[in-house]
Design an enzyme around this catalytic site. Structure first.
Site, mmCIF file in Angstrom:
data_model
loop_
_atom_site.group_PDB
_atom_site.id
_atom_site.type_symbol
_atom_site.label_atom_id
_atom_site.label_comp_id
_atom_site.label_asym_id
_atom_site.label_seq_id
_atom_site.Cartn_x
_atom_site.Cartn_y
_atom_site.Cartn_z
ATOM 1 N N ASN A 1 0.815 -1.219 0.000
ATOM 2 C CA ASN A 1 0.000 0.000 0.000
ATOM 3 C C ASN A 1 0.854 1.277 0.000
ATOM 4 O OD1 ASN A 1 -2.245 1.619 0.200
ATOM 5 N ND2 ASN A 1 -2.696 1.126 2.339
ATOM 6 N N HIS B 1 -14.460 -4.873 11.326
ATOM 7 C CA HIS B 1 -14.183 -3.508 11.792
ATOM 8 C C HIS B 1 -15.491 -2.789 12.090
ATOM 9 C CE1 HIS B 1 -10.031 -2.953 9.639
ATOM 10 N NE2 HIS B 1 -10.119 -4.106 10.276
ATOM 11 N N ARG C 1 -13.420 -5.258 15.952
ATOM 12 C CA ARG C 1 -12.418 -4.235 16.242
ATOM 13 C C ARG C 1 -13.107 -2.876 16.261
ATOM 14 N NH1 ARG C 1 -7.663 -1.815 12.340
ATOM 15 N NH2 ARG C 1 -9.293 -0.306 11.914
ATOM 16 N N TYR D 1 -7.389 8.203 11.855
ATOM 17 C CA TYR D 1 -7.117 7.061 10.982
ATOM 18 C C TYR D 1 -7.868 5.834 11.495
ATOM 19 C CZ TYR D 1 -4.791 3.600 8.181
ATOM 20 O OH TYR D 1 -4.551 2.581 7.295
ATOM 21 N N ASP E 1 -7.107 -1.203 17.607
ATOM 22 C CA ASP E 1 -5.825 -0.986 16.921
ATOM 23 C C ASP E 1 -5.280 0.391 17.296
ATOM 24 O OD1 ASP E 1 -3.705 -0.858 15.155
ATOM 25 O OD2 ASP E 1 -4.865 -1.469 13.391
ATOM 26 N N HIS F 1 -2.357 1.509 16.064
ATOM 27 C CA HIS F 1 -1.605 1.989 14.899
ATOM 28 C C HIS F 1 -0.238 2.560 15.265
ATOM 29 C CE1 HIS F 1 -5.723 2.053 12.902
ATOM 30 N NE2 HIS F 1 -4.994 1.243 12.169
ATOM 31 N N GLU G 1 -3.736 -3.837 19.497
ATOM 32 C CA GLU G 1 -2.850 -4.098 18.356
ATOM 33 C C GLU G 1 -1.876 -2.943 18.159
ATOM 34 O OE1 GLU G 1 -5.177 -4.677 14.815
ATOM 35 O OE2 GLU G 1 -3.555 -3.947 13.539
ATOM 36 N N GLU H 1 1.823 -6.531 11.528
ATOM 37 C CA GLU H 1 1.378 -6.313 10.143
ATOM 38 C C GLU H 1 2.449 -5.632 9.302
ATOM 39 O OE1 GLU H 1 -2.174 -3.932 11.008
ATOM 40 O OE2 GLU H 1 -1.181 -2.268 10.024
ATOM 41 N N ARG I 1 0.806 -10.951 13.872
ATOM 42 C CA ARG I 1 -0.111 -10.495 12.815
ATOM 43 C C ARG I 1 0.531 -10.394 11.430
ATOM 44 N NH1 ARG I 1 -4.376 -8.162 12.561
ATOM 45 N NH2 ARG I 1 -3.717 -6.215 11.600
ATOM 46 N N HIS J 1 -3.012 -10.022 9.496
ATOM 47 C CA HIS J 1 -3.476 -8.789 8.864
ATOM 48 C C HIS J 1 -4.361 -9.148 7.668
ATOM 49 C CE1 HIS J 1 -1.999 -4.891 6.663
ATOM 50 N NE2 HIS J 1 -3.076 -4.644 7.360
ATOM 51 N N ASP K 1 -6.391 -3.417 1.769
ATOM 52 C CA ASP K 1 -5.295 -3.162 0.832
ATOM 53 C C ASP K 1 -4.519 -4.440 0.502
ATOM 54 O OD1 ASP K 1 -4.604 -2.151 3.699
ATOM 55 O OD2 ASP K 1 -2.653 -2.681 2.881
ATOM 56 N N GLU L 1 -8.095 -11.167 10.440
ATOM 57 C CA GLU L 1 -8.759 -9.888 10.151
ATOM 58 C C GLU L 1 -9.534 -9.995 8.829
ATOM 59 O OE1 GLU L 1 -6.106 -6.558 9.590
ATOM 60 O OE2 GLU L 1 -7.733 -5.109 9.794
ATOM 61 N N TRP M 1 3.594 6.070 13.280
ATOM 62 C CA TRP M 1 2.412 5.328 12.855
ATOM 63 C C TRP M 1 2.113 4.350 13.944
ATOM 64 C CZ3 TRP M 1 -1.597 4.542 10.034
ATOM 65 C CH2 TRP M 1 -1.709 5.194 8.808
HETATM 66 C C1 GCO Z 1 -5.239 -2.954 10.070
HETATM 67 C C2 GCO Z 1 -4.183 -2.037 9.576
HETATM 68 C C3 GCO Z 1 -4.533 -1.208 8.416
HETATM 69 C C4 GCO Z 1 -3.222 -0.697 7.844
HETATM 70 C C5 GCO Z 1 -3.198 -0.738 6.382
HETATM 71 C C6 GCO Z 1 -1.876 -0.254 5.851
HETATM 72 O O1 GCO Z 1 -5.073 -3.383 11.185
HETATM 73 O O2 GCO Z 1 -6.145 -3.275 9.328
HETATM 74 O O3 GCO Z 1 -3.654 -1.265 10.618
HETATM 75 O O4 GCO Z 1 -5.346 -0.213 8.804
HETATM 76 O O5 GCO Z 1 -2.974 0.586 8.286
HETATM 77 O O6 GCO Z 1 -3.450 -2.049 6.001
HETATM 78 O O7 GCO Z 1 -1.752 -0.509 4.519
HETATM 79 MG MG MG Z 2 -3.483 -2.594 12.188
#
Ligand code: GCO
Ligand code: MG
Length: 403
Positions: free
Chosen positions: A37, A122, A147, A159, A211, A213, A237, A263, A284, A313, A317, A340, A403
Protein backbone atom coordinates in the site's frame (compact mmCIF):
# COMPACT_ATOMS: atom_id res chain seq x y z
CA UNK A 1 5.77 -28.11 -14.96
CA UNK A 2 7.93 -25.30 -16.38
CA UNK A 3 7.20 -21.60 -15.99
CA UNK A 4 6.63 -20.06 -19.42
CA UNK A 5 5.61 -16.54 -18.41
CA UNK A 6 5.54 -14.34 -15.31
CA UNK A 7 3.93 -10.90 -15.53
CA UNK A 8 2.67 -8.18 -13.22
CA UNK A 9 -0.65 -6.35 -13.51
CA UNK A 10 -1.46 -3.19 -11.56
CA UNK A 11 -5.09 -2.18 -11.30
CA UNK A 12 -7.40 -0.13 -9.13
CA UNK A 13 -10.86 -1.69 -8.81
CA UNK A 14 -11.83 0.28 -5.70
CA UNK A 15 -8.20 0.55 -4.62
CA UNK A 16 -4.77 -0.38 -5.96
CA UNK A 17 -3.75 -4.00 -6.29
CA UNK A 18 -0.62 -5.53 -7.80
CA UNK A 19 -1.02 -9.09 -9.06
CA UNK A 20 1.66 -11.50 -10.24
CA UNK A 21 0.51 -14.02 -12.83
CA UNK A 22 2.60 -17.12 -13.53
CA UNK A 23 1.87 -19.37 -16.51
CA UNK A 24 3.21 -22.85 -17.13
CA UNK A 25 3.75 -25.20 -20.05
CA UNK A 26 0.91 -27.36 -18.68
CA UNK A 27 -1.54 -24.52 -19.28
CA UNK A 28 -2.06 -23.84 -15.56
CA UNK A 29 -2.06 -20.26 -14.28
CA UNK A 30 -1.21 -19.21 -10.70
CA UNK A 31 -1.61 -15.80 -9.08
CA UNK A 32 -0.18 -14.01 -6.07
CA UNK A 33 -0.79 -10.61 -4.46
CA UNK A 34 2.15 -8.17 -4.60
CA UNK A 35 0.41 -5.09 -3.20
CA UNK A 36 2.37 -2.83 -0.86
CA UNK A 37 0.00 0.00 0.00
CA UNK A 38 1.38 3.37 -1.09
CA UNK A 39 4.61 1.84 -2.47
CA UNK A 40 3.03 -0.36 -5.12
CA UNK A 41 5.32 0.51 -8.01
CA UNK A 42 8.47 -0.40 -6.10
CA UNK A 43 7.31 -4.02 -5.93
CA UNK A 44 6.20 -3.89 -9.57
CA UNK A 45 9.71 -2.85 -10.63
CA UNK A 46 11.35 -5.41 -8.32
CA UNK A 47 9.28 -8.18 -9.86
CA UNK A 48 9.39 -7.02 -13.48
CA UNK A 49 13.06 -6.12 -13.59
CA UNK A 50 14.63 -8.65 -11.26
CA UNK A 51 12.35 -11.60 -10.57
CA UNK A 52 10.10 -12.44 -13.54
CA UNK A 53 13.03 -12.97 -15.91
CA UNK A 54 14.57 -15.40 -13.40
CA UNK A 55 11.37 -17.43 -13.12
CA UNK A 56 10.91 -18.29 -16.78
CA UNK A 57 12.12 -21.83 -17.48
CA UNK A 58 12.12 -22.93 -13.80
CA UNK A 59 10.24 -25.94 -12.47
CA UNK A 60 7.14 -24.44 -10.83
CA UNK A 61 6.84 -27.41 -8.47
CA UNK A 62 10.03 -26.48 -6.57
CA UNK A 63 8.48 -23.93 -4.23
CA UNK A 64 11.05 -24.12 -1.44
CA UNK A 65 13.96 -24.00 -3.84
CA UNK A 66 12.59 -20.94 -5.66
CA UNK A 67 11.91 -19.25 -2.30
CA UNK A 68 15.52 -19.79 -1.14
CA UNK A 69 16.87 -18.82 -4.57
CA UNK A 70 15.07 -15.46 -4.43
CA UNK A 71 15.74 -14.82 -0.72
CA UNK A 72 19.32 -16.00 -0.23
CA UNK A 73 20.35 -15.57 -3.85
CA UNK A 74 19.72 -11.82 -3.96
CA UNK A 75 22.23 -11.09 -1.15
CA UNK A 76 19.93 -8.22 -0.02
CA UNK A 77 17.55 -10.03 2.29
CA UNK A 78 14.28 -8.98 3.93
CA UNK A 79 12.50 -5.63 3.68
CA UNK A 80 8.91 -5.02 2.65
CA UNK A 81 9.58 -4.68 -1.09
CA UNK A 82 11.68 -7.84 -1.37
CA UNK A 83 9.43 -9.92 0.87
CA UNK A 84 6.22 -8.79 -0.84
CA UNK A 85 7.72 -9.74 -4.20
CA UNK A 86 8.84 -13.15 -2.92
CA UNK A 87 5.42 -13.64 -1.30
CA UNK A 88 3.67 -13.07 -4.62
CA UNK A 89 5.85 -15.69 -6.31
CA UNK A 90 5.35 -18.14 -3.44
CA UNK A 91 1.55 -17.82 -3.37
CA UNK A 92 1.36 -18.14 -7.17
CA UNK A 93 3.43 -21.34 -6.95
CA UNK A 94 1.20 -22.78 -4.19
CA UNK A 95 -1.80 -21.85 -6.35
CA UNK A 96 -0.23 -23.80 -9.23
CA UNK A 97 0.62 -26.77 -7.01
CA UNK A 98 -2.97 -26.94 -5.82
CA UNK A 99 -4.27 -26.77 -9.37
CA UNK A 100 -1.83 -29.46 -10.50
CA UNK A 101 -2.97 -31.69 -7.61
CA UNK A 102 -6.63 -30.70 -8.09
CA UNK A 103 -6.83 -29.75 -4.41
CA UNK A 104 -7.37 -26.58 -2.41
CA UNK A 105 -4.09 -25.39 -0.90
CA UNK A 106 -5.18 -26.06 2.68
CA UNK A 107 -5.34 -29.77 1.85
CA UNK A 108 -1.72 -29.66 0.76
CA UNK A 109 -0.82 -27.94 4.06
CA UNK A 110 -2.18 -30.81 6.14
CA UNK A 111 -5.92 -30.42 5.72
CA UNK A 112 -8.51 -28.65 7.82
CA UNK A 113 -7.58 -28.26 11.48
CA UNK A 114 -10.91 -26.50 12.10
CA UNK A 115 -14.33 -26.13 10.49
CA UNK A 116 -13.87 -22.47 9.69
CA UNK A 117 -11.73 -19.49 10.53
CA UNK A 118 -12.99 -16.92 13.04
CA UNK A 119 -12.64 -13.47 11.54
CA UNK A 120 -12.79 -10.10 13.20
CA UNK A 121 -14.59 -7.29 11.51
CA UNK A 122 -14.18 -3.51 11.79
CA UNK A 123 -16.68 -1.24 13.53
CA UNK A 124 -16.12 2.49 13.69
CA UNK A 125 -17.93 5.77 14.07
CA UNK A 126 -17.57 9.53 14.11
CA UNK A 127 -18.80 9.40 17.71
CA UNK A 128 -19.75 6.77 20.26
CA UNK A 129 -23.38 6.58 19.14
CA UNK A 130 -22.32 5.91 15.54
CA UNK A 131 -19.75 3.36 16.73
CA UNK A 132 -22.42 1.57 18.77
CA UNK A 133 -24.70 1.41 15.73
CA UNK A 134 -21.90 -0.14 13.71
CA UNK A 135 -21.06 -2.66 16.45
CA UNK A 136 -24.73 -3.66 16.58
CA UNK A 137 -24.86 -4.11 12.80
CA UNK A 138 -21.81 -6.35 12.89
CA UNK A 139 -23.14 -8.43 15.78
CA UNK A 140 -26.42 -8.78 13.88
CA UNK A 141 -24.45 -10.08 10.89
CA UNK A 142 -23.09 -12.83 13.14
CA UNK A 143 -19.53 -11.60 13.78
CA UNK A 144 -18.10 -12.87 17.08
CA UNK A 145 -15.05 -10.58 17.12
CA UNK A 146 -15.18 -6.84 16.49
CA UNK A 147 -12.42 -4.24 16.24
CA UNK A 148 -13.58 -0.81 17.43
CA UNK A 149 -12.21 2.60 16.42
CA UNK A 150 -13.85 6.02 16.75
CA UNK A 151 -12.98 9.62 15.94
CA UNK A 152 -10.95 11.21 18.70
CA UNK A 153 -12.80 14.32 19.96
CA UNK A 154 -10.99 17.53 19.03
CA UNK A 155 -9.05 16.07 16.08
CA UNK A 156 -10.17 16.78 12.53
CA UNK A 157 -9.70 13.18 11.36
CA UNK A 158 -8.82 9.84 12.92
CA UNK A 159 -7.12 7.06 10.98
CA UNK A 160 -9.15 3.88 10.98
CA UNK A 161 -12.51 5.66 10.84
CA UNK A 162 -13.67 5.62 7.21
CA UNK A 163 -16.30 8.03 6.02
CA UNK A 164 -19.78 6.52 6.03
CA UNK A 165 -20.26 3.60 3.66
CA UNK A 166 -16.61 3.48 2.56
CA UNK A 167 -14.48 0.40 3.00
CA UNK A 168 -11.11 2.14 2.77
CA UNK A 169 -9.65 4.76 4.98
CA UNK A 170 -6.75 6.13 3.06
CA UNK A 171 -8.17 9.34 1.58
CA UNK A 172 -7.87 9.55 -2.20
CA UNK A 173 -5.39 12.39 -2.33
CA UNK A 174 -3.60 11.85 -5.62
CA UNK A 175 0.12 12.33 -5.62
CA UNK A 176 0.55 13.48 -2.02
CA UNK A 177 -0.48 11.94 1.28
CA UNK A 178 -3.07 13.69 3.42
CA UNK A 179 -1.61 15.11 6.66
CA UNK A 180 -3.50 14.34 9.86
CA UNK A 181 -3.01 15.75 13.37
CA UNK A 182 -2.41 13.61 16.43
CA UNK A 183 -2.75 14.23 20.19
CA UNK A 184 -1.70 11.35 22.46
CA UNK A 185 -3.35 12.76 25.60
CA UNK A 186 -6.70 13.19 23.84
CA UNK A 187 -6.41 9.67 22.46
CA UNK A 188 -5.57 8.04 25.80
CA UNK A 189 -8.48 9.73 27.56
CA UNK A 190 -10.87 8.76 24.80
CA UNK A 191 -9.73 5.17 24.15
CA UNK A 192 -10.65 3.94 27.63
CA UNK A 193 -14.02 5.72 27.44
CA UNK A 194 -14.72 4.19 24.03
CA UNK A 195 -13.89 0.64 25.09
CA UNK A 196 -15.83 0.84 28.37
CA UNK A 197 -18.85 2.28 26.54
CA UNK A 198 -18.89 -0.70 24.14
CA UNK A 199 -18.74 -3.23 26.97
CA UNK A 200 -21.44 -1.35 28.91
CA UNK A 201 -23.70 -1.27 25.89
CA UNK A 202 -23.12 -4.77 24.51
CA UNK A 203 -21.66 -6.83 27.36
CA UNK A 204 -18.97 -9.48 27.14
CA UNK A 205 -20.50 -12.00 24.73
CA UNK A 206 -18.10 -11.25 21.88
CA UNK A 207 -14.39 -10.57 21.38
CA UNK A 208 -13.35 -6.93 21.47
CA UNK A 209 -10.25 -5.65 19.66
CA UNK A 210 -8.65 -2.24 19.18
CA UNK A 211 -5.82 -0.99 16.92
CA UNK A 212 -3.45 1.69 18.25
CA UNK A 213 -1.60 1.99 14.90
CA UNK A 214 1.85 2.19 16.51
CA UNK A 215 1.24 5.59 18.10
CA UNK A 216 2.26 5.27 21.76
CA UNK A 217 5.49 5.16 23.73
CA UNK A 218 6.08 1.96 25.73
CA UNK A 219 4.93 3.49 29.01
CA UNK A 220 1.87 5.10 27.41
CA UNK A 221 0.98 1.72 25.95
CA UNK A 222 1.44 0.11 29.38
CA UNK A 223 -0.93 2.71 30.82
CA UNK A 224 -3.53 1.97 28.14
CA UNK A 225 -3.22 -1.79 28.61
CA UNK A 226 -3.79 -1.41 32.35
CA UNK A 227 -6.74 0.91 31.87
CA UNK A 228 -8.38 -1.61 29.52
CA UNK A 229 -7.88 -4.68 31.72
CA UNK A 230 -11.43 -4.65 33.15
CA UNK A 231 -12.90 -4.87 29.64
CA UNK A 232 -11.27 -8.21 28.72
CA UNK A 233 -9.86 -7.18 25.39
CA UNK A 234 -9.10 -9.90 22.85
CA UNK A 235 -6.08 -7.74 22.06
CA UNK A 236 -4.70 -4.29 21.64
CA UNK A 237 -2.85 -4.10 18.36
CA UNK A 238 0.36 -2.29 17.42
CA UNK A 239 0.65 -0.28 20.65
CA UNK A 240 4.15 1.06 19.83
CA UNK A 241 6.29 1.44 16.69
CA UNK A 242 6.82 -2.18 15.72
CA UNK A 243 10.52 -2.23 14.89
CA UNK A 244 11.45 -1.80 18.57
CA UNK A 245 10.91 -5.30 19.91
CA UNK A 246 12.26 -4.35 23.36
CA UNK A 247 9.37 -1.89 23.89
CA UNK A 248 7.14 -4.88 24.45
CA UNK A 249 9.12 -5.87 27.56
CA UNK A 250 8.06 -2.63 29.23
CA UNK A 251 4.42 -3.03 28.20
CA UNK A 252 4.38 -6.67 29.29
CA UNK A 253 5.72 -5.85 32.77
CA UNK A 254 2.71 -3.65 33.42
CA UNK A 255 -0.36 -5.21 31.91
CA UNK A 256 -2.20 -8.47 31.24
CA UNK A 257 -4.12 -7.01 28.28
CA UNK A 258 -3.18 -9.29 25.34
CA UNK A 259 -0.85 -7.75 22.75
CA UNK A 260 -0.79 -8.17 18.97
CA UNK A 261 1.76 -6.87 16.49
CA UNK A 262 3.27 -7.73 13.12
CA UNK A 263 1.38 -6.31 10.14
CA UNK A 264 4.47 -4.31 9.14
CA UNK A 265 6.87 -7.20 9.74
CA UNK A 266 8.26 -9.00 6.76
CA UNK A 267 10.34 -11.85 8.13
CA UNK A 268 10.68 -14.29 10.99
CA UNK A 269 13.58 -12.22 12.29
CA UNK A 270 11.22 -9.33 13.06
CA UNK A 271 9.18 -11.67 15.24
CA UNK A 272 11.91 -13.75 16.85
CA UNK A 273 12.39 -12.07 20.25
CA UNK A 274 8.75 -11.11 20.62
CA UNK A 275 7.84 -14.77 20.24
CA UNK A 276 10.67 -16.51 22.06
CA UNK A 277 10.46 -14.11 25.03
CA UNK A 278 6.67 -14.44 25.08
CA UNK A 279 6.24 -10.67 24.82
CA UNK A 280 3.15 -10.88 22.63
CA UNK A 281 0.04 -13.03 22.39
CA UNK A 282 -0.77 -12.75 18.67
CA UNK A 283 1.50 -12.42 15.67
CA UNK A 284 -0.11 -10.49 12.81
CA UNK A 285 2.28 -10.99 9.90
CA UNK A 286 0.51 -11.33 6.57
CA UNK A 287 0.95 -13.85 3.83
CA UNK A 288 1.61 -11.15 1.25
CA UNK A 289 4.10 -8.99 3.14
CA UNK A 290 6.07 -11.74 4.87
CA UNK A 291 7.30 -14.04 2.15
CA UNK A 292 4.15 -15.94 1.29
CA UNK A 293 2.67 -19.19 2.56
CA UNK A 294 6.10 -20.82 2.91
CA UNK A 295 7.53 -18.18 5.24
CA UNK A 296 4.33 -17.38 7.14
CA UNK A 297 3.99 -21.03 8.11
CA UNK A 298 7.54 -20.93 9.49
CA UNK A 299 6.66 -17.88 11.62
CA UNK A 300 3.50 -19.51 12.94
CA UNK A 301 5.36 -22.76 13.68
CA UNK A 302 7.86 -20.82 15.81
CA UNK A 303 4.99 -18.99 17.50
CA UNK A 304 3.28 -22.27 18.32
CA UNK A 305 6.28 -23.37 20.40
CA UNK A 306 5.77 -20.35 22.65
CA UNK A 307 1.99 -20.28 22.92
CA UNK A 308 1.65 -17.32 20.55
CA UNK A 309 -1.31 -17.51 18.16
CA UNK A 310 -1.86 -16.17 14.65
CA UNK A 311 -3.90 -13.07 13.90
CA UNK A 312 -3.09 -12.24 10.30
CA UNK A 313 -3.48 -8.79 8.86
CA UNK A 314 -6.38 -8.74 6.41
CA UNK A 315 -7.09 -5.11 5.61
CA UNK A 316 -8.66 -4.16 2.28
CA UNK A 317 -5.29 -3.16 0.83
CA UNK A 318 -4.39 -6.85 0.72
CA UNK A 319 -6.08 -8.22 -2.40
CA UNK A 320 -8.59 -11.09 -2.44
CA UNK A 321 -5.70 -13.34 -3.59
CA UNK A 322 -3.91 -12.51 -0.36
CA UNK A 323 -6.98 -13.00 1.83
CA UNK A 324 -7.62 -16.40 0.22
CA UNK A 325 -4.01 -17.49 0.75
CA UNK A 326 -4.25 -16.42 4.40
CA UNK A 327 -7.37 -18.56 4.85
CA UNK A 328 -5.58 -21.67 3.58
CA UNK A 329 -2.86 -21.12 6.18
CA UNK A 330 -5.40 -20.30 8.91
CA UNK A 331 -7.35 -23.50 8.20
CA UNK A 332 -4.34 -25.75 8.58
CA UNK A 333 -2.17 -24.48 11.45
CA UNK A 334 -2.61 -25.65 15.07
CA UNK A 335 -2.19 -22.22 16.67
CA UNK A 336 -4.71 -20.18 14.72
CA UNK A 337 -6.06 -17.22 16.70
CA UNK A 338 -8.17 -14.96 14.51
CA UNK A 339 -8.11 -13.54 10.97
CA UNK A 340 -8.76 -9.89 10.15
CA UNK A 341 -11.52 -9.41 7.57
CA UNK A 342 -12.28 -6.02 6.14
CA UNK A 343 -13.72 -7.13 2.82
CA UNK A 344 -13.02 -5.53 -0.54
CA UNK A 345 -14.61 -2.52 -2.01
CA UNK A 346 -16.58 -2.77 -5.21
CA UNK A 347 -15.74 -3.23 -8.09
CA UNK A 348 -12.97 -5.59 -6.86
CA UNK A 349 -15.37 -8.47 -7.57
CA UNK A 350 -15.22 -7.62 -11.31
CA UNK A 351 -11.52 -8.46 -11.30
CA UNK A 352 -11.17 -11.15 -8.61
CA UNK A 353 -13.53 -14.13 -8.63
CA UNK A 354 -13.30 -15.84 -5.25
CA UNK A 355 -14.28 -19.24 -3.88
CA UNK A 356 -13.99 -18.22 -0.20
CA UNK A 357 -17.00 -17.31 1.88
CA UNK A 358 -17.64 -15.55 5.18
CA UNK A 359 -20.71 -16.73 7.09
CA UNK A 360 -21.63 -16.03 10.73
CA UNK A 361 -18.25 -14.51 11.51
CA UNK A 362 -16.32 -17.47 10.12
CA UNK A 363 -14.48 -17.73 6.81
CA UNK A 364 -13.76 -20.78 4.68
CA UNK A 365 -11.42 -20.80 1.66
CA UNK A 366 -13.71 -23.05 -0.37
CA UNK A 367 -12.64 -26.20 -2.19
CA UNK A 368 -11.62 -24.90 -5.60
CA UNK A 369 -8.16 -26.15 -6.60
CA UNK A 370 -5.28 -23.84 -5.65
CA UNK A 371 -6.00 -20.69 -3.62
CA UNK A 372 -9.46 -20.42 -5.19
CA UNK A 373 -9.19 -16.94 -6.71
CA UNK A 374 -9.09 -16.11 -10.42
CA UNK A 375 -7.94 -12.83 -11.88
CA UNK A 376 -9.61 -11.25 -14.92
CA UNK A 377 -6.96 -9.28 -16.80
CA UNK A 378 -9.46 -7.65 -19.17
CA UNK A 379 -11.54 -6.39 -16.27
CA UNK A 380 -8.37 -5.19 -14.55
CA UNK A 381 -7.48 -3.10 -17.61
CA UNK A 382 -10.70 -1.12 -17.10
CA UNK A 383 -9.44 0.08 -13.68
CA UNK A 384 -6.01 1.66 -14.11
CA UNK A 385 -3.59 2.41 -11.26
CA UNK A 386 -4.13 5.65 -9.33
CA UNK A 387 -1.32 6.85 -7.03
CA UNK A 388 -2.60 6.91 -3.46
CA UNK A 389 -0.94 7.20 -0.08
CA UNK A 390 -1.47 6.41 3.56
CA UNK A 391 -1.86 9.64 5.56
CA UNK A 392 1.07 11.25 7.37
CA UNK A 393 0.57 11.92 11.04
CA UNK A 394 1.79 15.11 12.77
CA UNK A 395 1.52 16.15 16.41
CA UNK A 396 -0.27 19.37 17.26
CA UNK A 397 3.06 21.27 17.05
CA UNK A 398 3.73 19.90 13.56
CA UNK A 399 6.26 17.18 14.48
CA UNK A 400 5.93 14.04 12.34
CA UNK A 401 4.60 11.34 14.66
CA UNK A 402 4.85 7.56 14.62
CA UNK A 403 2.41 5.33 12.85
C1 GCO B 1 -5.24 -2.95 10.07
C2 GCO B 1 -4.18 -2.04 9.58
C3 GCO B 1 -4.53 -1.21 8.42
C4 GCO B 1 -3.22 -0.70 7.84
C5 GCO B 1 -3.20 -0.74 6.38
C6 GCO B 1 -1.88 -0.25 5.85
O1 GCO B 1 -5.07 -3.38 11.19
O2 GCO B 1 -6.14 -3.27 9.33
O3 GCO B 1 -3.65 -1.26 10.62
O4 GCO B 1 -5.35 -0.21 8.80
O5 GCO B 1 -2.97 0.59 8.29
O6 GCO B 1 -3.45 -2.05 6.00
O7 GCO B 1 -1.75 -0.51 4.52
MG1 MG C 1 -3.48 -2.59 12.19
Amino acid sequence: MRITDARVVVCSPGRNYVTLIIETDEGLVGIGDATLNGREMAVVAYLREHVCPLLVGRDARRIEDIWQYLYKGAYWRRGPVTMTAIAAVDVALWDLKGKAADMPVYQLLGGAARDGVMVYTHASGEDLAALHRDVQENLDLGYRAVRVQASIPGLASTYGVPSAGDAVYEPASGNRPQEDRWDTAAYLDFAAEMISSVREEFGYGFHLLHDVHHRLSPIEAAHLGKALEPYRMFWIEDPTPAEDQSAFRTIRQHTTTPLAVGEVFNSIWDCQHLITERLIDYIRTSVSHAGGITHLRRIFALADLYGVRSGSHGAGDLSPASFAAALHVDMSIPNFGVQEYMGHRSPAEEVFDVSYSVVDGHAHPGDAPGIGVTFDEEAAARHPYEPRYLPINRRLDGTVHDW
